[in-house]
Each structure stands twice: as C-alpha cells, then as structure tokens.
Design a protein around this motif. Sequence first.
Motif, PDB file in Angstrom:
ATOM      1  N   GLY A 141      35.045  30.018  37.842  1.00  0.00           N
ATOM      2  CA  GLY A 141      34.468  31.193  38.495  1.00  0.00           C
ATOM      3  C   GLY A 141      34.931  32.486  37.873  1.00  0.00           C
ATOM      4  N   GLY A 142      34.407  33.564  38.394  1.00  0.00           N
ATOM      5  CA  GLY A 142      34.745  34.885  37.883  1.00  0.00           C
ATOM      6  C   GLY A 142      35.839  35.578  38.669  1.00  0.00           C
ATOM      7  N   ALA A 143      36.457  34.867  39.616  1.00  0.00           N
ATOM      8  CA  ALA A 143      37.492  35.470  40.449  1.00  0.00           C
ATOM      9  C   ALA A 143      38.658  34.501  40.594  1.00  0.00           C
ATOM     10  N   PRO A 144      39.848  35.017  40.887  1.00  0.00           N
ATOM     11  CA  PRO A 144      40.975  34.115  41.147  1.00  0.00           C
ATOM     12  C   PRO A 144      40.679  33.240  42.359  1.00  0.00           C
ATOM     13  N   THR A 145      41.281  32.069  42.380  1.00  0.00           N
ATOM     14  CA  THR A 145      41.126  31.165  43.518  1.00  0.00           C
ATOM     15  C   THR A 145      42.506  30.679  43.950  1.00  0.00           C
ATOM     16  N   VAL A 162      41.819  21.598  48.556  1.00  0.00           N
ATOM     17  CA  VAL A 162      41.304  22.622  49.465  1.00  0.00           C
ATOM     18  C   VAL A 162      41.528  23.989  48.837  1.00  0.00           C
ATOM     19  N   VAL A 163      40.440  24.724  48.668  1.00  0.00           N
ATOM     20  CA  VAL A 163      40.476  26.088  48.144  1.00  0.00           C
ATOM     21  C   VAL A 163      40.324  27.026  49.334  1.00  0.00           C
ATOM     22  N   SER A 164      41.256  27.978  49.473  1.00  0.00           N
ATOM     23  CA  SER A 164      41.192  28.888  50.624  1.00  0.00           C
ATOM     24  C   SER A 164      40.622  30.251  50.275  1.00  0.00           C
ATOM     25  N   ALA A 165      40.640  30.620  49.012  1.00  0.00           N
ATOM     26  CA  ALA A 165      40.132  31.938  48.629  1.00  0.00           C
ATOM     27  C   ALA A 165      39.535  31.845  47.232  1.00  0.00           C
ATOM     28  N   PRO A 166      38.522  32.581  46.886  1.00  0.00           N
ATOM     29  CA  PRO A 166      37.862  33.579  47.717  1.00  0.00           C
ATOM     30  C   PRO A 166      36.901  32.955  48.734  1.00  0.00           C
ATOM     31  N   CYS A 167      36.423  31.741  48.504  1.00  0.00           N
ATOM     32  CA  CYS A 167      35.502  31.089  49.434  1.00  0.00           C
ATOM     33  C   CYS A 167      36.078  29.736  49.814  1.00  0.00           C
ATOM     34  N   PRO A 168      36.307  29.490  51.100  1.00  0.00           N
ATOM     35  CA  PRO A 168      36.866  28.200  51.506  1.00  0.00           C
ATOM     36  C   PRO A 168      35.982  27.040  51.075  1.00  0.00           C
ATOM     37  N   ASP A 169      36.628  26.002  50.551  1.00  0.00           N
ATOM     38  CA  ASP A 169      35.882  24.843  50.063  1.00  0.00           C
ATOM     39  C   ASP A 169      36.849  23.677  49.936  1.00  0.00           C
ATOM     40  N   GLY A 172      26.195  43.730  47.961  1.00  0.00           N
ATOM     41  CA  GLY A 172      27.381  42.883  47.896  1.00  0.00           C
ATOM     42  C   GLY A 172      27.556  42.326  46.496  1.00  0.00           C
ATOM     43  N   LEU A 173      28.764  41.903  46.199  1.00  0.00           N
ATOM     44  CA  LEU A 173      29.058  41.324  44.895  1.00  0.00           C
ATOM     45  C   LEU A 173      29.458  39.868  45.110  1.00  0.00           C
ATOM     46  N   GLY A 174      28.651  38.977  44.587  1.00  0.00           N
ATOM     47  CA  GLY A 174      28.935  37.553  44.701  1.00  0.00           C
ATOM     48  C   GLY A 174      30.000  37.140  43.704  1.00  0.00           C
ATOM     49  N   SER A 175      31.034  36.536  44.202  1.00  0.00           N
ATOM     50  CA  SER A 175      32.134  36.061  43.365  1.00  0.00           C
ATOM     51  C   SER A 175      32.503  34.673  43.870  1.00  0.00           C
ATOM     52  N   VAL A 176      31.731  33.692  43.459  1.00  0.00           N
ATOM     53  CA  VAL A 176      31.856  32.340  43.981  1.00  0.00           C
ATOM     54  C   VAL A 176      32.978  31.590  43.277  1.00  0.00           C
ATOM     55  N   SER A 177      33.802  30.910  44.061  1.00  0.00           N
ATOM     56  CA  SER A 177      34.831  30.042  43.511  1.00  0.00           C
ATOM     57  C   SER A 177      34.153  28.843  42.873  1.00  0.00           C
ATOM     58  N   GLU A 178      34.512  28.539  41.669  1.00  0.00           N
ATOM     59  CA  GLU A 178      33.901  27.413  40.970  1.00  0.00           C
ATOM     60  C   GLU A 178      34.998  26.520  40.415  1.00  0.00           C
ATOM     61  N   LEU A 179      35.729  25.872  41.316  1.00  0.00           N
ATOM     62  CA  LEU A 179      36.795  24.967  40.904  1.00  0.00           C
ATOM     63  C   LEU A 179      36.193  23.607  40.578  1.00  0.00           C
ATOM     64  N   THR A 197      53.954  22.662  44.249  1.00  0.00           N
ATOM     65  CA  THR A 197      54.261  23.632  45.292  1.00  0.00           C
ATOM     66  C   THR A 197      52.969  24.331  45.681  1.00  0.00           C
ATOM     67  N   LEU A 198      52.666  24.308  46.965  1.00  0.00           N
ATOM     68  CA  LEU A 198      51.427  24.889  47.473  1.00  0.00           C
ATOM     69  C   LEU A 198      51.746  26.042  48.405  1.00  0.00           C
ATOM     70  N   PRO A 199      50.896  27.030  48.516  1.00  0.00           N
ATOM     71  CA  PRO A 199      49.674  27.228  47.740  1.00  0.00           C
ATOM     72  C   PRO A 199      49.991  27.758  46.344  1.00  0.00           C
ATOM     73  N   PHE A 200      49.003  27.637  45.446  1.00  0.00           N
ATOM     74  CA  PHE A 200      49.143  28.274  44.143  1.00  0.00           C
ATOM     75  C   PHE A 200      47.821  28.927  43.765  1.00  0.00           C
ATOM     76  N   ASN A 201      47.924  29.982  42.958  1.00  0.00           N
ATOM     77  CA  ASN A 201      46.750  30.745  42.533  1.00  0.00           C
ATOM     78  C   ASN A 201      46.340  30.329  41.130  1.00  0.00           C
ATOM     79  N   MET A 202      45.036  30.400  40.900  1.00  0.00           N
ATOM     80  CA  MET A 202      44.491  30.137  39.567  1.00  0.00           C
ATOM     81  C   MET A 202      43.573  31.295  39.194  1.00  0.00           C
ATOM     82  N   ASN A 203      43.884  31.950  38.089  1.00  0.00           N
ATOM     83  CA  ASN A 203      43.038  33.036  37.616  1.00  0.00           C
ATOM     84  C   ASN A 203      41.712  32.492  37.117  1.00  0.00           C
ATOM     85  N   ALA A 204      40.722  33.348  37.060  1.00  0.00           N
ATOM     86  CA  ALA A 204      39.415  32.964  36.519  1.00  0.00           C
ATOM     87  C   ALA A 204      39.589  32.443  35.099  1.00  0.00           C
TER      88      ALA A 204
END
Length: 181
Positions: free
Chosen positions: A76-80, A137-144, A41-48, A105-112
Amino acid sequence: TAGSSRSFEVTFIPTDKGSVSGTIEVLLGPCNETLLLNLRGLGSVSELTITPSPLDFGTVTIGSDDTRSIRLFNAGGAPTTVAEIFFRPSMTPGSEHFSLVPVPTLPFNMNAGSNRDIDVRFSPQAAASYTGDLCVVVSAPCPDTICIRLTGRGTSSGLAVNRTRIELALDPCTMDEECDT
C-alpha cells in the motif's frame, strides 16, 4: 421546524488509492432549496500480502520439525500496523503443530513498500495430515485480517506401533523341533 437542526454522519470507506470527491445534495425548507455539500477524501488502502500462500511443509518426521519463512509485504501507499498474529483453529498448549519462532513483538509497524519475514515451525506429533490457518490482523490504517492456509504431514521414520496390545504366535518349527513343510 424553523430554528431546528439535524445532524448526520458521513462515512468514507476507500476501496482504492487516490483522491475521491463527491457531493451530498440536501433539500431545505418548504421550497426545496438545494444545498450542495462538497466532500473530498484521500484513499489510502492497506495492502498487506503474505507469501507463500498457502504454506506447505510437505512431509516431516515425527519428533523433528521444519521451519519456513513467510513474508509480509506492505504494497500500500501508507504505513500499516500489524496488531496480532494467531493460528486458527487456536492451538492449545501441548498441541502446537504450527508455531512462530521466535514470536514477534506485537504490535509492529510496516512502512509502505516494506516487508518483514516471520518464521513458522511445523512439529508433527503423529503420522497424520495437519492443516490450519495463520492469520495476521492489521489495525491501521484500515482494520483487516488476512489468513493463509498451513499444511503438513507427519510421518514415522520406521516401525510405528499404534495398538496397546500386541499378540504373538510362536511357530513351533523355530524352537528346535523338526517340522514337515
């Protein structure tokens, strides 16, 4: 029994970024034959992150407001995806000491590696200390859910009356009478 099958679920919850591998060992049949299942697996943890934390507005005069910015940063290394922003305890209409201006305006994406500033307003309604939490509240890639503490103090600019009845005592010496002092 012969000819039957079993299924099972394997969950991968990364705790760090990068490639992770593992093995599941399954013992089969009456002779305990070993079957190895290789997993990867490839770990791509959201780090907001949210700064500043805490956000202190200091002292603000009743009837005015102060607006400060917080910065969301995706380290993080992935969009959130930011799905929700809320205050805790929840603010009921008429008691919004803390508010977002403007409300994003929600939701919105944030690139790494990207950041986004959000303005928070403090509007004290009485001479008191106020506290609360702003939660994202972060819904992707890992809920937090990440929360920061908000603080501020309302102060008056002069005379404040906090009683509904005021008693006055007249001094007869101030009413054109001669008094011995």
